[in-house]
Design a protein around this motif. Structure first.
Motif, PDB file in Angstrom:
ATOM      1  N   GLY A   1       0.822  -1.206   0.000  1.00  0.00           N
ATOM      2  CA  GLY A   1       0.000   0.000   0.000  1.00  0.00           C
ATOM      3  C   GLY A   1       0.855   1.255   0.000  1.00  0.00           C
ATOM      4  O   GLY A   1       0.609   2.194  -0.767  1.00  0.00           O
ATOM      5  N   ALA A   2       1.880   1.260   0.841  1.00  0.00           N
ATOM      6  CA  ALA A   2       2.734   2.453   0.967  1.00  0.00           C
ATOM      7  C   ALA A   2       3.454   2.733  -0.351  1.00  0.00           C
ATOM      8  O   ALA A   2       3.578   3.885  -0.766  1.00  0.00           O
ATOM      9  N   VAL A   3       3.902   1.688  -1.009  1.00  0.00           N
ATOM     10  CA  VAL A   3       4.601   1.887  -2.280  1.00  0.00           C
ATOM     11  C   VAL A   3       3.637   2.473  -3.315  1.00  0.00           C
ATOM     12  O   VAL A   3       3.946   3.451  -3.994  1.00  0.00           O
ATOM     13  N   GLY A   4       2.459   1.882  -3.437  1.00  0.00           N
ATOM     14  CA  GLY A   4       1.499   2.386  -4.421  1.00  0.00           C
ATOM     15  C   GLY A   4       1.143   3.839  -4.150  1.00  0.00           C
ATOM     16  O   GLY A   4       1.181   4.694  -5.039  1.00  0.00           O
ATOM     17  N   TRP A   5       0.837   4.110  -2.913  1.00  0.00           N
ATOM     18  CA  TRP A   5       0.379   5.456  -2.531  1.00  0.00           C
ATOM     19  C   TRP A   5       1.522   6.477  -2.595  1.00  0.00           C
ATOM     20  O   TRP A   5       1.421   7.499  -3.278  1.00  0.00           O
ATOM     21  N   LEU A   6       2.629   6.208  -1.905  1.00  0.00           N
ATOM     22  CA  LEU A   6       3.690   7.211  -1.798  1.00  0.00           C
ATOM     23  C   LEU A   6       4.662   7.177  -2.986  1.00  0.00           C
ATOM     24  O   LEU A   6       4.963   8.212  -3.575  1.00  0.00           O
ATOM     25  N   VAL A   7       5.137   5.993  -3.329  1.00  0.00           N
ATOM     26  CA  VAL A   7       6.165   5.902  -4.383  1.00  0.00           C
ATOM     27  C   VAL A   7       5.562   6.226  -5.751  1.00  0.00           C
ATOM     28  O   VAL A   7       6.105   7.028  -6.504  1.00  0.00           O
ATOM     29  N   ASP A   8       4.416   5.611  -6.069  1.00  0.00           N
ATOM     30  CA  ASP A   8       3.780   5.967  -7.337  1.00  0.00           C
ATOM     31  C   ASP A   8       3.338   7.433  -7.306  1.00  0.00           C
ATOM     32  O   ASP A   8       3.393   8.125  -8.322  1.00  0.00           O
ATOM     33  N   GLY A   9       2.924   7.890  -6.126  1.00  0.00           N
ATOM     34  CA  GLY A   9       2.522   9.291  -5.979  1.00  0.00           C
ATOM     35  C   GLY A   9       3.678  10.239  -6.265  1.00  0.00           C
ATOM     36  O   GLY A   9       3.528  11.226  -6.990  1.00  0.00           O
ATOM     37  N   ALA A  10       4.839   9.946  -5.702  1.00  0.00           N
ATOM     38  CA  ALA A  10       6.014  10.791  -5.931  1.00  0.00           C
ATOM     39  C   ALA A  10       6.446  10.699  -7.394  1.00  0.00           C
ATOM     40  O   ALA A  10       6.851  11.701  -7.997  1.00  0.00           O
TER      41      ALA A  10
ATOM     42  N   GLU B   1      -0.304   5.373 -13.426  1.00  0.00           N
ATOM     43  CA  GLU B   1       0.314   5.612 -12.115  1.00  0.00           C
ATOM     44  C   GLU B   1      -0.698   6.248 -11.147  1.00  0.00           C
ATOM     45  O   GLU B   1      -0.694   5.947  -9.956  1.00  0.00           O
ATOM     46  N   SER B   2      -1.569   7.130 -11.656  1.00  0.00           N
ATOM     47  CA  SER B   2      -2.575   7.729 -10.767  1.00  0.00           C
ATOM     48  C   SER B   2      -3.501   6.658 -10.226  1.00  0.00           C
ATOM     49  O   SER B   2      -3.918   6.699  -9.072  1.00  0.00           O
ATOM     50  N   PHE B   3      -3.822   5.724 -11.090  1.00  0.00           N
ATOM     51  CA  PHE B   3      -4.668   4.616 -10.689  1.00  0.00           C
ATOM     52  C   PHE B   3      -3.968   3.808  -9.585  1.00  0.00           C
ATOM     53  O   PHE B   3      -4.571   3.458  -8.568  1.00  0.00           O
ATOM     54  N   HIS B   4      -2.680   3.560  -9.774  1.00  0.00           N
ATOM     55  CA  HIS B   4      -1.918   2.805  -8.763  1.00  0.00           C
ATOM     56  C   HIS B   4      -1.901   3.545  -7.433  1.00  0.00           C
ATOM     57  O   HIS B   4      -1.979   2.951  -6.369  1.00  0.00           O
ATOM     58  N   GLN B   5      -1.755   4.874  -7.542  1.00  0.00           N
ATOM     59  CA  GLN B   5      -1.683   5.652  -6.308  1.00  0.00           C
ATOM     60  C   GLN B   5      -2.998   5.549  -5.541  1.00  0.00           C
ATOM     61  O   GLN B   5      -3.003   5.352  -4.334  1.00  0.00           O
ATOM     62  N   ARG B   6      -4.105   5.634  -6.253  1.00  0.00           N
ATOM     63  CA  ARG B   6      -5.409   5.518  -5.586  1.00  0.00           C
ATOM     64  C   ARG B   6      -5.585   4.142  -4.957  1.00  0.00           C
ATOM     65  O   ARG B   6      -6.072   4.001  -3.852  1.00  0.00           O
ATOM     66  N   GLN B   7      -5.179   3.101  -5.692  1.00  0.00           N
ATOM     67  CA  GLN B   7      -5.308   1.748  -5.151  1.00  0.00           C
ATOM     68  C   GLN B   7      -4.426   1.556  -3.924  1.00  0.00           C
ATOM     69  O   GLN B   7      -4.814   0.893  -2.965  1.00  0.00           O
ATOM     70  N   GLY B   8      -3.234   2.134  -3.955  1.00  0.00           N
ATOM     71  CA  GLY B   8      -2.334   2.032  -2.810  1.00  0.00           C
ATOM     72  C   GLY B   8      -2.940   2.713  -1.587  1.00  0.00           C
ATOM     73  O   GLY B   8      -2.894   2.182  -0.475  1.00  0.00           O
TER      74      GLY B   8
ATOM     75  N   ALA C   1       6.933  11.694 -24.679  1.00  0.00           N
ATOM     76  CA  ALA C   1       5.744  12.395 -24.182  1.00  0.00           C
ATOM     77  C   ALA C   1       4.508  11.499 -24.288  1.00  0.00           C
ATOM     78  O   ALA C   1       3.712  11.404 -23.361  1.00  0.00           O
ATOM     79  N   ARG C   2       4.382  10.801 -25.422  1.00  0.00           N
ATOM     80  CA  ARG C   2       3.198   9.954 -25.610  1.00  0.00           C
ATOM     81  C   ARG C   2       3.210   8.771 -24.647  1.00  0.00           C
ATOM     82  O   ARG C   2       2.169   8.400 -24.098  1.00  0.00           O
ATOM     83  N   ALA C   3       4.392   8.174 -24.439  1.00  0.00           N
ATOM     84  CA  ALA C   3       4.477   7.076 -23.470  1.00  0.00           C
ATOM     85  C   ALA C   3       4.074   7.577 -22.088  1.00  0.00           C
ATOM     86  O   ALA C   3       3.364   6.904 -21.343  1.00  0.00           O
ATOM     87  N   MET C   4       4.501   8.800 -21.761  1.00  0.00           N
ATOM     88  CA  MET C   4       4.237   9.315 -20.416  1.00  0.00           C
ATOM     89  C   MET C   4       2.767   9.635 -20.181  1.00  0.00           C
ATOM     90  O   MET C   4       2.291   9.569 -19.052  1.00  0.00           O
ATOM     91  N   VAL C   5       2.043   9.971 -21.239  1.00  0.00           N
ATOM     92  CA  VAL C   5       0.610  10.239 -21.069  1.00  0.00           C
ATOM     93  C   VAL C   5      -0.071   8.968 -20.547  1.00  0.00           C
ATOM     94  O   VAL C   5      -0.826   8.977 -19.569  1.00  0.00           O
ATOM     95  N   ARG C   6       0.262   7.875 -21.187  1.00  0.00           N
ATOM     96  CA  ARG C   6      -0.337   6.598 -20.806  1.00  0.00           C
ATOM     97  C   ARG C   6       0.153   6.169 -19.413  1.00  0.00           C
ATOM     98  O   ARG C   6      -0.628   5.703 -18.585  1.00  0.00           O
ATOM     99  N   ILE C   7       1.436   6.338 -19.184  1.00  0.00           N
ATOM    100  CA  ILE C   7       2.012   5.887 -17.919  1.00  0.00           C
ATOM    101  C   ILE C   7       1.432   6.683 -16.752  1.00  0.00           C
ATOM    102  O   ILE C   7       1.030   6.121 -15.739  1.00  0.00           O
TER     103      ILE C   7
END
Ligand SMILES: [Fe+2]
Ligand SMILES: [Fe+2]
Ligand SMILES: [Fe+2]
Lengths: 313, 252
Positions: free
Chosen positions: A122-131, A158-165, A148-154
């Protein structure tokens, strides 16, 4: 019409916020900088599969298992988009992998810390993906198109991961006393390593003019770190948890929190290879790569035979 | 045995088989032979976990004792698990994992295609959703068997070894007992004897294409229908169940 000045054309594109594409002329230092940055980012995604992957077989509910497995798979997918983006600059996957596996290439130091309990997932998803999002969000508008295009998708994932974390942390923080303790312990261990993810303090970090001009960076390390702390504190308070920092307090004048710097000696030690898991992470990547060698050879040999049969027919 | 009890056991058999297979496959995540294949196998594990979860949810419902799918997954002992023996076998090298998967995919595609016609709407629904997924899984595992069989000497040897190790556990997939008898009569379960000839034909074609020889005169290992497993399962469960069992009142 005179000779086209490629350098001027490139500069004028940057000035107009135009996108640079693989076929466009670009200066050598731009190309080199991007190859290094994108491949390091790709390696981080791949090595980042390991600490969380550590809990896949032990996820405590079927739903949690599906969420975690999908998350780790997403990170692998990010690695794949980024390797592809780097390849468009003229490097090869083998070259990049070789640099990772021999320890020549860097990857995000955060993944050299161990995941000791389920709360770490949880901490990794929330904090690490968040950072990571905070560091990377501007890259969606970076000057090099494929990146830039890869980063849009990524960033979306990552926001989804942060919420799940964060959701995982809420289950723990509002769960049994033992679960809450697990959540607090994870936050205690991940807080400072996460703050390190924004890089050394501005006074020590050589001001990269190019990084700003190339739209690779917008804010300084310290600005990003401050924003991260400001964003995280209400989330931590909601969970009823505390940060392991006695100096952390709201500063009305700057409308932000004052907080302690992470231990930069530890930061340098981890970068040098002396973090708790540097050796394991690299050994694990090498083991999978070496054990997979015969699979890759078989696939190549088979494809070659297919081609020969095709040509003979 | 009431038909409700039979259905509960049938759901456990299908759910456990999916869950344990996916648990094994997910051991590869982050450790695959190369990135694309790591992602592909993880995708397959995700599909099979998803199916296992749906089946165990339905098992919990048919049991009707207020247990959830998580209670069933994390608080049963190995003697109460009914996964097919083939699924609990260790992954071995990538060739063994792939050939195990091919034998199972070939069975599963036929099985779930039939099950999609079940009179039980929930099972039919889960099965119908699985057909597309398993079609992809089978294409994946079959193509790798072919590639390994016709790749290098090493890949061929590894594949043959993997097949030798896993082969004794394949026959059990077709085993039936009183649960099947009862549910076949009601139009709910699949008559596994109807699937066998075609499976044998498809597998022998696949093996021939990959230059493999099926081990001869192998004794078929069985037991899972009665909750009798090898020594591997209790280790899988010890790992998988450790956290919920340490915190039995916790929600995750
Ligand atoms: Fe990332
Ligand atoms: Fe990622
Ligand atoms: Fe992520």
């Amino acid at each position: 019409m005179g000779v086209i000045n490629f350098e001027e054309l490139f500069e004028s594109k940057l000035a107009k916020n135009d996108i640079i594409e693989p076929k466009d002329w670009m200066p050598d230092n731009y190309r080199k900088h991007l190859i290094r940055q994108i491949s390091q980012h790709a390696h981080s995604e791949i090595v980042g599969m390991l600490p969380e992957g550590n809990w896949i077989t032990r996820a405590p509910s079927l739903r949690a298992k599906l969420v975690l497995l999908a998350k780790v798979q997403d990170e692998g997918g990010h690695g794949l988009y980024l390797y592809t983006a780097a390849e468009s600059l003229g490097t090869s996957r083998d070259e990049m992998l070789d640099a990772l596996l021999t320890g020549k290439a860097k990857y995000s130091s955060i993944f050299n810390y161990p995941t000791l309990t389920w709360a770490d997932v949880g901490a990794v998803g929330w904090l690490v993906d968040g950072a990571a999002i905070m560091n990377q969000v501007m890259l969606q508008r970076t000057s090099y198109g494929p990146y830039a295009r890869a980063m849009v998708r990524i960033c979306k994932e990552e926001s989804f991961h942060q919420r799940q974390g964060y959701e995982l942390m809420t289950h723990l923080a509002f769960g049994t006393p033992a679960q809450k303790e697990m959540a607090q312990d994870a936050l205690n261990r991940w807080w400072y390593p996460t703050l390190m993810m924004f890089g050394p303090p501005d006074v020590e970090s050589p001001n990269s003019e190019n990084a700003i001009k190339w739209r690779i960076k917008r804010e300084t390390n310290d600005e990003l770190r401050q924003r991260f702390v400001n964003q995280s504190m209400p989330q931590i308070e909601y969970l009823g948890l505390t940060v392991p920092d006695k100096n952390l307090k709201w500063n009305e004048t700057k409308k932000g929190y004052d907080f302690s710097e992470p231990d930069w000696t530890e930061f340098k030690a981890v970068i040098k290879g002396n973090g708790p898991c540097n050796k394991e992470r690299l050994a694990s990547r090498n083991k999978s790569h070496n054990e997979g060698a015969w699979v890759r050879e078989a696939a190549t040999a088979y494809a070659k035979k297919q081609n020969e049969n095709y040509e003979a027919a | 045995m009431t038909s409700q009890e039979a259905l509960f056991n049938y759901n456990l058999r299908l759910g456990d088989t999916s869950l344990i297979l996916a648990q094994r496959l997910s051991e590869w995540t982050g450790h695959g032979p190369f990135l694309e294949e790591d992602l592909a196998l993880t995708n397959i594990a995700l599909d099979i976990f998803g199916r296992g979860k749906a089946l165990l949810e339905y098992a919990a419902k048919t049991e009707g004792k207020g247990r959830t799918e998580d209670d069933l997954a994390f608080f049963r002992n190995d003697r109460e698990y009914f996964n097919a023996l083939i699924t609990e076998q260790p992954n071995g090298d990538y060739a063994k994992t792939i050939v195990r998967q091919a034998l199972i995919d070939c069975f599963d595609l036929a099985f779930y295609s039939e099950l999609s016609k079940s009179k039980d709407e929930t099972l039919a629904g889960i099965a119908a959703k699985s057909i597309k997924e398993i079609t992809y899984h089978k294409r994946h595992s079959f193509s790798w068997v072919n590639r390994f069989g016709n790749g290098t000497e090493e890949s061929f040897n590894r594949l043959q070894n993997g097949l030798n190790e896993i082969w004794p556990y394949a026959g059990e997939l077709f085993e039936m007992n009183e649960v099947d008898a009862l549910l076949i009569k009601e139009g709910i379960a699949v008559d596994l004897s109807m699937l066998k000839a075609n499976w044998e034909k498809e597998i022998s074609q696949l093996l021939a294409k990959a230059n493999l020889v099926a081990p001869e005169g192998t004794y078929v290992q069985t037991g899972s229908r009665k909750g009798l497993h090898g020594e591997h399962l209790s280790y899988i469960l010890a790992e998988m169940q450790s956290l919920p069992r340490m915190h039995p009142t916790a929600k995750w």
